[in-house]
Design an enzyme around this catalytic site. Structure first.
Site, PDB file in Angstrom:
ATOM      1  N   THR A 189      29.950 -28.983  27.280  1.00  0.00           N
ATOM      2  CA  THR A 189      30.185 -28.178  28.483  1.00  0.00           C
ATOM      3  C   THR A 189      30.672 -29.080  29.614  1.00  0.00           C
ATOM      4  O   THR A 189      30.396 -30.270  29.606  1.00  0.00           O
ATOM      5  CB  THR A 189      28.833 -27.534  28.852  1.00  0.00           C
ATOM      6  OG1 THR A 189      28.605 -26.466  27.957  1.00  0.00           O
ATOM      7  CG2 THR A 189      28.743 -27.059  30.271  1.00  0.00           C
ATOM      8  N   ARG A 200      25.562 -14.032  23.009  1.00  0.00           N
ATOM      9  CA  ARG A 200      24.556 -14.961  23.564  1.00  0.00           C
ATOM     10  C   ARG A 200      25.065 -15.561  24.885  1.00  0.00           C
ATOM     11  O   ARG A 200      26.210 -15.952  25.016  1.00  0.00           O
ATOM     12  CB  ARG A 200      24.300 -16.083  22.554  1.00  0.00           C
ATOM     13  CG  ARG A 200      23.367 -17.197  23.053  1.00  0.00           C
ATOM     14  CD  ARG A 200      24.136 -18.391  23.617  1.00  0.00           C
ATOM     15  NE  ARG A 200      23.241 -19.499  23.960  1.00  0.00           N
ATOM     16  CZ  ARG A 200      23.646 -20.573  24.633  1.00  0.00           C
ATOM     17  NH1 ARG A 200      24.886 -20.697  25.030  1.00  0.00           N
ATOM     18  NH2 ARG A 200      22.793 -21.530  24.912  1.00  0.00           N
ATOM     19  N   VAL A 201      24.184 -15.623  25.870  1.00  0.00           N
ATOM     20  CA  VAL A 201      24.500 -16.256  27.149  1.00  0.00           C
ATOM     21  C   VAL A 201      23.438 -17.307  27.420  1.00  0.00           C
ATOM     22  O   VAL A 201      22.240 -17.025  27.311  1.00  0.00           O
ATOM     23  CB  VAL A 201      24.520 -15.209  28.285  1.00  0.00           C
ATOM     24  CG1 VAL A 201      24.726 -15.882  29.631  1.00  0.00           C
ATOM     25  CG2 VAL A 201      25.617 -14.176  28.034  1.00  0.00           C
ATOM     26  N   GLY A 202      23.864 -18.513  27.750  1.00  0.00           N
ATOM     27  CA  GLY A 202      22.917 -19.602  27.989  1.00  0.00           C
ATOM     28  C   GLY A 202      22.647 -19.822  29.465  1.00  0.00           C
ATOM     29  O   GLY A 202      22.672 -18.894  30.277  1.00  0.00           O
ATOM     30  N   ASP A 203      22.398 -21.076  29.805  1.00  0.00           N
ATOM     31  CA  ASP A 203      22.029 -21.439  31.171  1.00  0.00           C
ATOM     32  C   ASP A 203      23.193 -21.405  32.156  1.00  0.00           C
ATOM     33  O   ASP A 203      22.996 -21.233  33.355  1.00  0.00           O
ATOM     34  CB  ASP A 203      21.486 -22.873  31.154  1.00  0.00           C
ATOM     35  CG  ASP A 203      22.532 -23.858  30.617  1.00  0.00           C
ATOM     36  OD1 ASP A 203      23.024 -23.637  29.487  1.00  0.00           O
ATOM     37  OD2 ASP A 203      22.872 -24.826  31.308  1.00  0.00           O
ATOM     38  N   THR A 225      23.814 -29.604  31.749  1.00  0.00           N
ATOM     39  CA  THR A 225      24.425 -29.413  30.430  1.00  0.00           C
ATOM     40  C   THR A 225      23.393 -29.754  29.360  1.00  0.00           C
ATOM     41  O   THR A 225      22.491 -30.547  29.599  1.00  0.00           O
ATOM     42  CB  THR A 225      25.675 -30.302  30.267  1.00  0.00           C
ATOM     43  OG1 THR A 225      26.061 -30.316  28.890  1.00  0.00           O
ATOM     44  CG2 THR A 225      25.432 -31.735  30.702  1.00  0.00           C
ATOM     45  N   GLY A 226      23.554 -29.162  28.181  1.00  0.00           N
ATOM     46  CA  GLY A 226      22.628 -29.441  27.088  1.00  0.00           C
ATOM     47  C   GLY A 226      22.109 -28.151  26.493  1.00  0.00           C
ATOM     48  O   GLY A 226      22.794 -27.123  26.530  1.00  0.00           O
ATOM     49  N   ALA A 227      20.912 -28.208  25.973  1.00  0.00           N
ATOM     50  CA  ALA A 227      20.326 -27.061  25.269  1.00  0.00           C
ATOM     51  C   ALA A 227      20.041 -25.928  26.255  1.00  0.00           C
ATOM     52  O   ALA A 227      19.049 -25.943  26.991  1.00  0.00           O
ATOM     53  CB  ALA A 227      19.046 -27.504  24.570  1.00  0.00           C
ATOM     54  N   GLY A 228      20.936 -24.925  26.270  1.00  0.00           N
ATOM     55  CA  GLY A 228      20.945 -23.938  27.343  1.00  0.00           C
ATOM     56  C   GLY A 228      19.692 -23.105  27.461  1.00  0.00           C
ATOM     57  O   GLY A 228      19.257 -22.791  28.576  1.00  0.00           O
TER      58      GLY A 228
END
Ligand SMILES: N[C@@H](CC(=O)O)C(=O)O
Length: 282
Positions: free
Chosen positions: A163, A190-193, A212-215
């Site tokens: 990202t 799916r929607v992350g952070d 950034t990273g594991a959302g």
């Protein structure tokens, strides 16, 4: 203008030098802008157009074979805009900016966000590349509609990074933004952070942050808000970033990175993944 950009927290990248030169170019172009909002949007626009990053072209492909993009932007005046789950929208941060500037809302989703984007000349395009199509094919996507089997396939493969994000400051004014294709092999929709305020991005008069990273873990711990809260408490950006990542790791055991810029133009960044490339320009 002071500006910091990142190209995602994740594994060691395949082409670090080439990616670094694109990040440097993005930072230089952003630093030439006249406002912090223009700076983060123009820097991220460069990264969304480059297939080496997981935003816009070359973004992560969801379990149904579609790239859906998310982005968010915020200023020190607490203006904010975000857009999520947009199939085929390269310049996601541009859509987030229009939502911030033109609407009374903070978040638009899916097909309606795409229609809104089209009204501003941001039209859907092909975001997969030969490399990403090959990666998707190699993962043996399920042909079944049975939800249990699809979820199992997703659970076994879900992941990925790269990202992009940027924070800019000029004469005490701050903008922070993040843009992504999400994570690989997620369930469709799916929607992350990234488009969630305080999770993938945040700004206040003290400064801004892009995560950034594991959302899912970033969303559970509001990582960008935590980094900016530390600036508000008087921490130097270097400490704010490092302490926010330490706390994130303690709470989740997961991996992430964050860039931070305070209102005086001092930068900081930290990550607990294998790599996170950044670039700064002044
Ligand atoms: N945080 C992004 C992925 C990334 O940072 O690479 C997401 O979960 O959508």
């Amino acid at each position: 203008m002071q500006l910091i950009v990142h190209g995602g927290a994740g594994d060691e990248p395949d082409e670090p030098d080439r990616r670094q030169s694109v990040l440097d170019e993005a930072a230089a172009i952003g630093a030439d802008a006249t406002t912090p909002v223009d700076a983060v949007v123009s820097a991220i626009d460069i990264l969304e157009a480059d297939p080496r990053f997981n935003a816009g072209i070359g973004g992560a492909i969801q379990a149904d074979g579609v790239v859906r993009t998310d982005a968010g932007i915020m200023t020190d005046e607490r203006e904010a805009g975000a857009a999520c789950s947009m199939p085929g929208v390269r310049h996601a941060v541009g859509v987030a900016r229009h939502i911030m500037e033109e609407t009374p809302h903070v978040l638009l989703a899916g097909e309606h966000a795409v229609s809104f984007a089209e009204g501003f000349g941001i039209v859907p395009e092909e975001l997969t590349t030969e490399r990403t199509r090959e990666r998707f094919r190699a993962a043996d996507p399920p042909e079944t509609d049975e939800i249990g089997e699809r979820v199992e396939w997703v659970r076994e493969r879900f992941g990925g990074a790269d990202t992009v994000g940027a924070v800019a400051v000029d004469e005490g004014h701050v903008a922070a933004a993040t843009s992504t294709g999400g994570r690989w092999f997620a369930l469709a929709g799916r929607v992350g952070d990234v488009p969630q305020i305080g999770c993938g991005f945040y700004a206040s008069p003290a400064g801004g942050a892009s995560a950034t990273g594991a959302g899912e873990d970033i969303a559970r711990t509001t990582l960008a808000r935590e980094a900016v809260r530390r600036l508000e408490d008087g921490e130097h950006p270097t400490d704010a970033a490092a302490n926010a990542i330490d706390e994130f790791e303690r709470l989740t055991g997961s991996t992430a990175g964050v860039i931070v810029l305070d209102e005086s133009g001092q930068t900081g960044s930290a990550y607990n993944s294998a790599a996170m490339q950044t670039s700064t320009d002044f």
